[in-house]
Design a protein around this motif. Structure first.
Motif, mmCIF file in Angstrom:
data_model
loop_
_atom_site.group_PDB
_atom_site.id
_atom_site.type_symbol
_atom_site.label_atom_id
_atom_site.label_comp_id
_atom_site.label_asym_id
_atom_site.label_seq_id
_atom_site.Cartn_x
_atom_site.Cartn_y
_atom_site.Cartn_z
ATOM 1 N N SER A 106 2.292 1.723 -3.346
ATOM 2 C CA SER A 106 1.943 1.645 -4.495
ATOM 3 C C SER A 106 1.673 3.729 -4.404
ATOM 4 N N ARG A 107 0.944 4.188 -3.227
ATOM 5 C CA ARG A 107 0.872 5.651 -2.927
ATOM 6 C C ARG A 107 2.340 6.319 -3.346
ATOM 7 N N GLU A 108 3.396 6.041 -3.385
ATOM 8 C CA GLU A 108 4.369 6.893 -3.177
ATOM 9 C C GLU A 108 5.269 6.368 -4.764
ATOM 10 N N THR B 183 3.558 3.010 -12.832
ATOM 11 C CA THR B 183 3.455 2.842 -11.688
ATOM 12 C C THR B 183 3.421 1.374 -10.926
ATOM 13 N N ALA C 258 5.786 0.119 -7.955
ATOM 14 C CA ALA C 258 5.201 -0.045 -6.423
ATOM 15 C C ALA C 258 5.337 -1.629 -6.249
ATOM 16 N N ARG D 190 2.850 6.507 -7.186
ATOM 17 C CA ARG D 190 2.245 7.433 -7.810
ATOM 18 C C ARG D 190 1.693 8.870 -7.493
ATOM 19 N N TYR D 191 2.174 8.928 -6.582
ATOM 20 C CA TYR D 191 2.457 10.575 -5.651
ATOM 21 C C TYR D 191 4.347 10.856 -6.352
ATOM 22 N N THR E 78 7.329 2.033 6.019
ATOM 23 C CA THR E 78 6.569 3.429 5.473
ATOM 24 C C THR E 78 8.813 3.905 4.703
ATOM 25 N N THR F 192 1.148 -1.518 0.130
ATOM 26 C CA THR F 192 0.177 -0.036 -0.380
ATOM 27 C C THR F 192 0.982 1.470 0.059
ATOM 28 N N VAL F 193 1.909 1.260 0.862
ATOM 29 C CA VAL F 193 2.669 2.508 0.996
ATOM 30 C C VAL F 193 3.330 2.557 -0.375
#
Length: 85
Positions: free
Chosen positions: A33-35, A45, A49, A37-38, A79, A30-31
């Motif tokens: 994937s978020r990072e 991505t 990820a 994309r960001y 994280t 989850t972290v």
């Protein structure tokens, strides 16, 4: 994902508790994937990820559990490992 204290995370991961190991993977992915994309707009991505999540997960399972010192929450520690990978 179950809520756990930092001590519970470490204790259960050292015992290879299946649910905790799975929750660690979910957290790391989850972290990642978020990072991804960001930080990486306009590229694939999903692959990035996935690769970062695998590397971070392996690092956490191999040495991260033993290097965690309770300076921050275990989730934040994970994280930071993911972002560095």
């Amino acid at each position: 994902m179950a809520e756990r204290s930092d001590q519970e995370w470490i204790r259960l991961l050292k015992q290879d508790d299946p649910q905790t190991v799975q929750d660690l993977w979910v957290l790391v992915f989850t972290v990642a994937s978020r990072e991804a994309r960001y930080r990486h707009h306009g590229i694939d991505t999903e692959d990035l990820a996935h690769q970062a999540a695998i590397a971070a997960y392996q690092k956490l399972r191999r040495s991260g559990i033993h290097s965690f010192r309770f300076d921050c929450s275990f989730r934040w520690f994970c994280t930071v490992v993911v972002v560095r990978e």
